[in-house]
Scaffold this motif. Structure first.
Motif, PDB file in Angstrom:
ATOM      1  N   GLN A 262       0.770  -1.188  -0.136  1.00 27.28           N
ATOM      2  CA  GLN A 262       0.264  -0.055   0.110  1.00 27.28           C
ATOM      3  C   GLN A 262       0.884   1.175  -0.120  1.00 27.28           C
ATOM      4  O   GLN A 262       2.153   1.446   0.643  1.00 27.28           O
ATOM      5  N   PRO A 263       0.330   2.544  -0.470  1.00 26.37           N
ATOM      6  CA  PRO A 263       1.257   3.473  -0.412  1.00 26.37           C
ATOM      7  C   PRO A 263       1.340   4.205   0.685  1.00 26.37           C
ATOM      8  O   PRO A 263       0.439   4.490   1.430  1.00 26.37           O
ATOM      9  N   PRO A 264       2.396   4.296   1.492  1.00 28.66           N
ATOM     10  CA  PRO A 264       2.662   4.704   2.781  1.00 28.66           C
ATOM     11  C   PRO A 264       2.065   6.117   3.046  1.00 28.66           C
ATOM     12  O   PRO A 264       1.340   6.282   4.071  1.00 28.66           O
ATOM     13  N   SER A 265       2.325   7.128   2.137  1.00 25.00           N
ATOM     14  CA  SER A 265       1.983   8.378   2.532  1.00 25.00           C
ATOM     15  C   SER A 265       0.327   8.920   2.379  1.00 25.00           C
ATOM     16  O   SER A 265      -0.098   9.800   3.133  1.00 25.00           O
ATOM     17  N   ASN A 266      -0.420   7.769   1.592  1.00 24.51           N
ATOM     18  CA  ASN A 266      -1.688   8.229   1.589  1.00 24.51           C
ATOM     19  C   ASN A 266      -2.665   7.320   2.358  1.00 24.51           C
ATOM     20  O   ASN A 266      -3.692   7.871   2.966  1.00 24.51           O
ATOM     21  N   HIS A 267      -2.024   5.844   2.526  1.00 24.18           N
ATOM     22  CA  HIS A 267      -3.046   4.752   3.338  1.00 24.18           C
ATOM     23  C   HIS A 267      -2.452   4.344   4.319  1.00 24.18           C
ATOM     24  O   HIS A 267      -3.209   3.366   4.922  1.00 24.18           O
ATOM     25  N   TYR A 268      -1.357   4.647   4.831  1.00 28.53           N
ATOM     26  CA  TYR A 268      -0.674   3.926   5.763  1.00 28.53           C
ATOM     27  C   TYR A 268      -1.231   4.608   7.259  1.00 28.53           C
ATOM     28  O   TYR A 268      -0.631   5.681   7.521  1.00 28.53           O
ATOM     29  N   SER A 269      -2.398   3.962   7.547  1.00 32.92           N
ATOM     30  CA  SER A 269      -2.878   4.249   8.904  1.00 32.92           C
ATOM     31  C   SER A 269      -1.786   4.223  10.046  1.00 32.92           C
ATOM     32  O   SER A 269      -1.456   3.209  10.245  1.00 32.92           O
ATOM     33  N   ARG A 270      -1.859   5.215  10.893  1.00 29.28           N
ATOM     34  CA  ARG A 270      -0.746   5.112  12.013  1.00 29.28           C
ATOM     35  C   ARG A 270      -1.169   3.975  12.953  1.00 29.28           C
ATOM     36  O   ARG A 270      -0.348   3.085  13.301  1.00 29.28           O
ATOM     37  N   ASP A 271      -2.175   3.976  13.617  1.00 29.08           N
ATOM     38  CA  ASP A 271      -2.870   2.764  14.428  1.00 29.08           C
ATOM     39  C   ASP A 271      -2.669   1.468  13.777  1.00 29.08           C
ATOM     40  O   ASP A 271      -2.230   0.410  14.524  1.00 29.08           O
ATOM     41  N   ARG A 272      -3.275   1.367  12.624  1.00 30.70           N
ATOM     42  CA  ARG A 272      -3.280   0.038  11.972  1.00 30.70           C
ATOM     43  C   ARG A 272      -2.000  -0.445  11.614  1.00 30.70           C
ATOM     44  O   ARG A 272      -1.467  -1.689  11.829  1.00 30.70           O
ATOM     45  N   GLY A 273      -0.919   0.675  11.283  1.00 32.93           N
ATOM     46  CA  GLY A 273       0.521   0.130  10.915  1.00 32.93           C
ATOM     47  C   GLY A 273       1.021  -0.196  12.241  1.00 32.93           C
ATOM     48  O   GLY A 273       2.006  -1.466  12.185  1.00 32.93           O
ATOM     49  N   LYS A 274       0.896   0.461  13.703  1.00 33.50           N
ATOM     50  CA  LYS A 274       1.638  -0.102  14.736  1.00 33.50           C
ATOM     51  C   LYS A 274       0.833  -1.536  15.311  1.00 33.50           C
ATOM     52  O   LYS A 274       1.687  -2.648  15.578  1.00 33.50           O
ATOM     53  N   ILE A 275      -0.283  -1.638  14.924  1.00 36.69           N
ATOM     54  CA  ILE A 275      -0.869  -3.035  15.390  1.00 36.69           C
ATOM     55  C   ILE A 275      -0.408  -4.251  14.411  1.00 36.69           C
ATOM     56  O   ILE A 275       0.186  -5.352  14.809  1.00 36.69           O
ATOM     57  N   MET A 276      -0.091  -3.729  12.903  1.00 39.61           N
ATOM     58  CA  MET A 276       0.158  -4.823  12.027  1.00 39.61           C
ATOM     59  C   MET A 276       1.833  -5.102  12.616  1.00 39.61           C
ATOM     60  O   MET A 276       2.262  -6.236  12.502  1.00 39.61           O
ATOM     61  N   ALA A 277       2.391  -4.254  12.718  1.00 42.19           N
ATOM     62  CA  ALA A 277       3.975  -4.346  13.116  1.00 42.19           C
ATOM     63  C   ALA A 277       4.238  -5.210  14.247  1.00 42.19           C
ATOM     64  O   ALA A 277       4.835  -6.042  14.435  1.00 42.19           O
ATOM     65  N   LEU A 278       3.338  -4.871  15.268  1.00 48.42           N
ATOM     66  CA  LEU A 278       3.336  -5.661  16.643  1.00 48.42           C
ATOM     67  C   LEU A 278       3.012  -7.086  16.416  1.00 48.42           C
ATOM     68  O   LEU A 278       3.867  -8.049  16.849  1.00 48.42           O
ATOM     69  N   PHE A 279       2.054  -7.275  15.684  1.00 49.24           N
ATOM     70  CA  PHE A 279       1.638  -8.866  15.325  1.00 49.24           C
ATOM     71  C   PHE A 279       2.547  -9.198  14.433  1.00 49.24           C
ATOM     72  O   PHE A 279       2.933 -10.645  14.717  1.00 49.24           O
ATOM     73  N   TYR A 280       3.198  -8.805  13.370  1.00 48.78           N
ATOM     74  CA  TYR A 280       4.090  -9.386  12.497  1.00 48.78           C
ATOM     75  C   TYR A 280       5.311  -9.659  13.499  1.00 48.78           C
ATOM     76  O   TYR A 280       6.184 -10.649  13.211  1.00 48.78           O
ATOM     77  N   GLY A 281       5.924  -8.665  14.308  1.00 48.00           N
ATOM     78  CA  GLY A 281       7.307  -8.769  14.648  1.00 48.00           C
ATOM     79  C   GLY A 281       7.374  -9.541  16.024  1.00 48.00           C
ATOM     80  O   GLY A 281       8.468  -9.914  16.473  1.00 48.00           O
ATOM     81  N   ILE A 282       6.262  -9.783  16.786  1.00 48.36           N
ATOM     82  CA  ILE A 282       6.175 -10.231  18.100  1.00 48.36           C
ATOM     83  C   ILE A 282       5.236 -11.595  18.029  1.00 48.36           C
ATOM     84  O   ILE A 282       5.618 -12.572  18.510  1.00 48.36           O
ATOM     85  N   VAL A 283       3.956 -11.274  17.819  1.00 49.60           N
ATOM     86  CA  VAL A 283       3.134 -12.324  18.071  1.00 49.60           C
ATOM     87  C   VAL A 283       3.250 -13.506  16.938  1.00 49.60           C
ATOM     88  O   VAL A 283       3.414 -14.807  17.403  1.00 49.60           O
ATOM     89  N   THR A 284       3.596 -13.445  15.836  1.00 48.86           N
ATOM     90  CA  THR A 284       4.005 -14.430  14.994  1.00 48.86           C
ATOM     91  C   THR A 284       5.154 -15.190  15.063  1.00 48.86           C
ATOM     92  O   THR A 284       5.144 -16.475  15.432  1.00 48.86           O
ATOM     93  N   THR A 285       6.191 -14.611  15.485  1.00 45.77           N
ATOM     94  CA  THR A 285       7.419 -15.008  15.893  1.00 45.77           C
ATOM     95  C   THR A 285       7.310 -15.859  17.204  1.00 45.77           C
ATOM     96  O   THR A 285       8.264 -16.880  17.469  1.00 45.77           O
ATOM     97  N   THR A 286       6.406 -15.554  18.252  1.00 44.49           N
ATOM     98  CA  THR A 286       6.195 -16.048  19.378  1.00 44.49           C
ATOM     99  C   THR A 286       5.236 -17.407  18.973  1.00 44.49           C
ATOM    100  O   THR A 286       5.593 -18.479  19.551  1.00 44.49           O
ATOM    101  N   LEU A 287       4.429 -17.420  18.333  1.00 46.18           N
ATOM    102  CA  LEU A 287       3.491 -18.582  17.975  1.00 46.18           C
ATOM    103  C   LEU A 287       4.036 -19.576  17.126  1.00 46.18           C
ATOM    104  O   LEU A 287       3.683 -20.670  17.114  1.00 46.18           O
ATOM    105  N   ASN A 288       4.889 -19.249  16.169  1.00 48.43           N
ATOM    106  CA  ASN A 288       5.379 -20.171  15.207  1.00 48.43           C
ATOM    107  C   ASN A 288       5.848 -21.295  15.807  1.00 48.43           C
ATOM    108  O   ASN A 288       5.721 -22.367  15.349  1.00 48.43           O
ATOM    109  N   PRO A 289       6.729 -21.376  16.746  1.00 49.34           N
ATOM    110  CA  PRO A 289       7.623 -22.652  17.165  1.00 49.34           C
ATOM    111  C   PRO A 289       6.481 -23.392  17.894  1.00 49.34           C
ATOM    112  O   PRO A 289       6.550 -24.658  17.761  1.00 49.34           O
ATOM    113  N   PHE A 290       5.458 -22.938  18.523  1.00 53.24           N
ATOM    114  CA  PHE A 290       4.450 -23.571  19.135  1.00 53.24           C
ATOM    115  C   PHE A 290       3.404 -24.252  18.260  1.00 53.24           C
ATOM    116  O   PHE A 290       2.931 -25.280  18.513  1.00 53.24           O
ATOM    117  N   ILE A 291       2.990 -23.530  17.302  1.00 52.41           N
ATOM    118  CA  ILE A 291       2.247 -24.113  16.195  1.00 52.41           C
ATOM    119  C   ILE A 291       2.872 -25.203  15.688  1.00 52.41           C
ATOM    120  O   ILE A 291       2.289 -26.529  15.643  1.00 52.41           O
TER     121      ILE A 291
END
Length: 316
Positions: A262-291
């Motif tokens: 997505q184009p960062p300057s026009n559609h990159y929602s601040r709160d959405r970007g933060k939530i996705m980044a947390l999920f991407y960087g913390i939640v998935t890396t924590t869940l993967n080995p247990f999956i």
């Protein structure tokens, strides 16, 4: 206060949760626990895949590569986030920011895209070509594939991070994020970033959508092969070998596509970007080995063996 007069002018200020200070203590505890679980889970999979002879197969070779990626990924962000959550300064040095941007996020994220596609091909070869599987996925070829994923990821990272870092910021250094990543840094640029955005979306589409298309196509062939199996037990076993990988793919691609295609300057929602980044960087890396552990009898058995004294005596 999230900064003071002693902060270097080259440092970036990471606002993170500064607008919600009451969240910082509970989030510190949550992130610390998630980091401990991620370390334990990924290191355990790497060790048992390496030491247990019963896991000496291409599948677990690639799973251990995935665990290494997740281990590096979470280590690149969570410690800095913990420091910023508990300390008075919410800063990261210029060198630390570039390291997160280049060596970790872009390089490891790009590598994981390709690695997941290779893991899907491994499952295809095992289920659809069982007699030729040892030849197709021999040790030398597996090492070449793994090396290729790392090289491709770092090459993509070199291009994207260089273009992002070179964009003039005119002294702007306050980043409304938890860590350094391309969309957040592009928002600091004081010039037209449309070229960067197009480049980000093109490379993002290539490294996200092309492997995803290959994965989906591969599983179409796998599904057809599984449906031709007459034994219900054999079908269930084939499904279980793919279910963990499909779940990991779903978690990874959902968040990655939400963040980057997505184009960062026009559609990159601040709160959405933060939530996705947390999920991407913390939640998935924590869940993967247990999956992979909870759905895989071989890994669970290997972990049980690793807890016995006899296992470590044999591996010496």
């Amino acid at each position: 206060m999230w900064t003071n007069n002693q902060s270097s002018l080259d440092d970036f200020i990471l606002l993170g949760f500064s607008d919600h200070p009451w969240l910082e203590t509970p989030l510190f505890v949550i992130f610390l626990l998630a980091y401990i679980f991620a370390l334990f889970g990924n290191i355990s999979i790497i060790l048992v895949s390496r030491l247990d002879p019963q896991l000496d197969s291409p599948m677990y070779f690639f799973v251990s590569n995935l665990s290494l990626l997740d281990l590096c990924y979470t280590t690149s962000t969570v410690p800095q986030m913990l420091v910023n959550l508990r300390g008075p300064e919410k800063t990261i040095t210029y060198g630390g920011c570039v390291a997160q941007l280049y060596y970790i996020f872009l390089a490891l994220g790009s590598t994981e895209c390709i690695l997941l596609a290779i893991m899907a091909f491994d499952r295809y070869a095992a289920i659809c070509k069982p007699l030729h599987y040892p030849i197709i996925m021999n040790q030398r070829r597996c090492i070449q594939m793994a090396a290729g994923t790392w090289i491709s990821g770092f090459t993509n990272s070199l291009i994207q991070s260089t273009l992002t870092v070179m964009a003039p910021r005119c002294g702007q250094r306050v980043m409304d994020h938890f860590f350094c990543e391309v969309p957040a840094l592009l928002k600091l640029a004081c010039t037209d970033t449309r070229v960067n955005e197009v480049e980000l979306n093109v490379l993002g589409a290539l490294l996200l959508l092309v492997p995803l298309t290959l994965i989906l196509g591969t599983y179409v062939f796998i599904a057809r092969a599984v449906m031709r199996i007459h034994s219900a037990e054999s079908r269930r076993k084939a499904f279980n070998t793919c279910a963990s990988h499909l779940l990991v793919v779903s978690l990874f691609y959902f968040t990655a596509i939400s963040m980057y295609v997505q184009p960062p300057s026009n559609h990159y929602s601040r709160d959405r970007g933060k939530i996705m980044a947390l999920f991407y960087g913390i939640v998935t890396t924590t869940l993967n080995p247990f999956i992979y552990t909870l759905r895989n009898k071989d890994v669970k058995a290997a972990l049980r063996r690793a807890l016995t004294k006899e296992f470590w005596v044999k591996t010496r």
